[in-house]
Structure formats: C-alpha cells, structure tokens
Design a protein around this motif. Structure first.
Motif, PDB file in Angstrom:
ATOM      1  N   UNK A   1    -101.102  33.295 -23.915  1.00 14.16           N
ATOM      2  CA  UNK A   1    -101.622  32.186 -23.116  1.00 14.16           C
ATOM      3  C   UNK A   1    -101.125  30.845 -23.652  1.00 14.16           C
ATOM      4  N   UNK A   2    -101.241  30.652 -24.972  1.00 10.69           N
ATOM      5  CA  UNK A   2    -100.810  29.391 -25.577  1.00 10.69           C
ATOM      6  C   UNK A   2    -100.668  29.565 -27.079  1.00 10.69           C
ATOM      7  N   UNK A   3     -99.928  28.643 -27.685  1.00 10.68           N
ATOM      8  CA  UNK A   3     -99.726  28.661 -29.132  1.00 10.68           C
ATOM      9  C   UNK A   3     -99.947  27.250 -29.672  1.00 10.68           C
ATOM     10  N   UNK A   4    -100.678  27.152 -30.757  1.00 15.29           N
ATOM     11  CA  UNK A   4    -100.935  25.863 -31.400  1.00 15.29           C
ATOM     12  C   UNK A   4    -100.548  25.941 -32.875  1.00 15.29           C
ATOM     13  N   UNK A   5    -100.122  24.808 -33.432  1.00 10.47           N
ATOM     14  CA  UNK A   5     -99.891  24.723 -34.873  1.00 10.47           C
ATOM     15  C   UNK A   5    -100.667  23.534 -35.426  1.00 10.47           C
TER      16      UNK A   5
ATOM     17  N   UNK B   1    -102.080  21.618 -39.515  1.00 13.98           N
ATOM     18  CA  UNK B   1    -102.257  21.702 -40.957  1.00 13.98           C
ATOM     19  C   UNK B   1    -103.724  22.049 -41.213  1.00 13.98           C
ATOM     20  N   UNK B   2    -104.070  22.371 -42.449  1.00 14.12           N
ATOM     21  CA  UNK B   2    -105.431  22.805 -42.793  1.00 14.12           C
ATOM     22  C   UNK B   2    -106.495  21.863 -42.226  1.00 14.12           C
ATOM     23  N   UNK B   3    -106.310  20.562 -42.445  1.00 13.21           N
ATOM     24  CA  UNK B   3    -107.321  19.576 -42.044  1.00 13.21           C
ATOM     25  C   UNK B   3    -106.893  18.735 -40.838  1.00 13.21           C
ATOM     26  N   UNK B   4    -105.718  19.017 -40.305  1.00 10.98           N
ATOM     27  CA  UNK B   4    -105.185  18.176 -39.228  1.00 10.98           C
ATOM     28  C   UNK B   4    -105.493  18.713 -37.829  1.00 10.98           C
ATOM     29  N   UNK B   5    -105.197  17.899 -36.802  1.00  5.54           N
ATOM     30  CA  UNK B   5    -105.443  18.316 -35.420  1.00  5.54           C
ATOM     31  C   UNK B   5    -104.413  19.352 -34.954  1.00  5.54           C
ATOM     32  N   UNK B   6    -104.825  20.156 -33.988  1.00  5.33           N
ATOM     33  CA  UNK B   6    -103.930  21.187 -33.446  1.00  5.33           C
ATOM     34  C   UNK B   6    -102.950  20.571 -32.450  1.00  5.33           C
ATOM     35  N   UNK B   7    -101.728  21.045 -32.497  1.00  2.70           N
ATOM     36  CA  UNK B   7    -100.681  20.572 -31.588  1.00  2.70           C
ATOM     37  C   UNK B   7    -100.160  21.772 -30.789  1.00  2.70           C
ATOM     38  N   UNK B   8    -100.146  21.627 -29.484  1.00  6.57           N
ATOM     39  CA  UNK B   8     -99.700  22.720 -28.620  1.00  6.57           C
ATOM     40  C   UNK B   8     -98.184  22.857 -28.655  1.00  6.57           C
ATOM     41  N   UNK B   9     -97.711  24.098 -28.711  1.00  3.98           N
ATOM     42  CA  UNK B   9     -96.274  24.350 -28.626  1.00  3.98           C
ATOM     43  C   UNK B   9     -95.915  24.442 -27.153  1.00  3.98           C
ATOM     44  N   UNK B  10     -95.054  23.546 -26.705  1.00  3.61           N
ATOM     45  CA  UNK B  10     -94.639  23.548 -25.296  1.00  3.61           C
ATOM     46  C   UNK B  10     -93.680  24.704 -25.030  1.00  3.61           C
ATOM     47  N   UNK B  11     -93.659  25.164 -23.792  1.00  5.09           N
ATOM     48  CA  UNK B  11     -92.784  26.295 -23.433  1.00  5.09           C
ATOM     49  C   UNK B  11     -91.699  25.830 -22.487  1.00  5.09           C
TER      50      UNK B  11
END
Length: 216
Positions: free
Chosen positions: A200-204, A206-216
């Motif tokens: 459905x989706x992938x996010x990356x 850091x431990x304490x940072x906000x999630x960033x969506x991987x665009x397709x």
C-alpha cells in the motif's frame, strides 16, 4: 519493482534532513504498509531474516551458547559465550534469562543444547524473534556466520498489516540506505501472494524524526 531506487534515496535524504539533531546516532527505519491480506490465516504471516548489503551501520551483539570446539571458536572472535552449565543456572533466574534475551541481537547455539535452550530461554527469545541459529558441535569456524549476522535484520508480519525494519543509521550514505531498503522490500514482495501489488505504501524515518513517504 514499483519503487525506483532514486525515489528511495530522495525519501531517505528528506527523512535525515527533517530529523532534529540528537545526542545519539539515530537508526533509519522503514515501515511497509500492506493491503488485501488476511492475517487471520497463519500462512499469510511470516518471519524473515534479511541480509542488508551495507550492514546495519552499528555493532550487533551476538552471543554463543555452546561447549567445546564451538565455545573456543567463539571466544577467539571475542564473542560472549554461555556454556551448557551456565544455561542450567538460568532455570532459577528468570530475571537473568530475560536480561540475556533482551541484551543480545542474535544467538548462535549448538544443536545438542537446543532442547535446554527451548525449555529455559524459549519463552523469552521466541516472542522477540531471537531463537538461535543452530550449528554443529564440531564447527570451528564461526566467522562467516558472525559476519552475516552482523548485516542481518529480522522482520515479521504478525497481527497488523505493516512490516517495520531498521535499514541503517543516519550516518550512512543515502544511496547505501536506499539499497538496504530495497533488499527489505524485495524480501517482503517475494513473500506476498500477489507481490508488489499488495504494498500500500512505504515510509522511512529516523528514530525520533517524522515519517517521509516514498513516492512511486
């Protein structure tokens, strides 16, 4: 694969840029959200060990539970070793057993000791997905196994349709983190009945940072 390597690089770069400086080295993590999967069916769940091409970016703690030749080989590599006798001592010390299970990332053990390990440590290692890699009691060269485990991450799909995995640390190059992410994605896709169409989706992040969506 529907995820372009460059898109992974860009997402990792943004996640690192958006992370506030901390007084420790943060892990870079990914979350893979799945769709159209019935997790009530045991065959749709999985546990995987994925070897990251560029490693974890930090030292993995590996313990060896063995006697004899394997114990000696482990000591030569500077690994922590628990003998069969020490294992017996854990029968009366649940607190120590729990601590050992938590402290180490991976375990290597000889086959003859596995019944004892299952009885004395199984309930602590099993839920953490840390049951030992089994080796013959005559093995004298542990280095290839140890080097592989240092680059390995364990992932699992259990009750929720999302898979989490560490792919390195913020100190690593974006390209290397992207390649590690790709290895995890490919391993997951290979386990899905309908492959990448179930992602459905992938996010990356850091431990304490906000999630960033991987665009397709």
């Amino acid at each position: 694969m529907a995820f372009d390597r460059q898109k992974l690089v860009e997402a990792v770069k943004e996640a690192k840029a958006r992370a506030k400086p901390r007084n420790f080295t943060q892990t870079v993590e990914m979350a893979v959200n799945l769709k159209d999967i019935d997790l009530k069916k045991p065959e749709n769940r999985f546990k995987l060990e994925v070897v990251l091409p560029h490693g974890r970016g930090k030292e993995q703690k590996i313990a060896v539970i063995a006697d004899g030749a394997v114990a000696e080989a482990a000591k030569k590599l500077g690994l922590d070793v628990f003998s069969g006798e020490q294992l017996e001592e854990l029968a009366n010390s649940p607190r120590k057993a729990r601590k050992i299970a938590k402290e180490y990332d991976f375990f290597i053990a000889t086959a003859p000791l596995m019944p004892k390990i299952g009885k004395l440590l199984g309930k602590y290692l099993g839920p953490r997905n840390k049951m030992p890699q089994v080796v013959p009691p005559t093995m004298t060269n542990l280095e290839p196994i140890v080097e592989k485990l240092k680059k390995t991450v364990r992932i699992q799909l259990k009750d929720n349709p999302v898979v989490h995995a560490p792919i390195g640390t913020e100190e690593m190059e974006e390209e290397k983190l992207a390649e590690n992410a790709e290895a995890v994605l490919n391993a997951i896709i290979n386990k899905l009945q309908r492959g990448e169409s179930q992602i459905k989706s992938v996010y990356v992040k850091t431990t304490m940072g906000p999630a960033v969506k991987v665009e397709r």
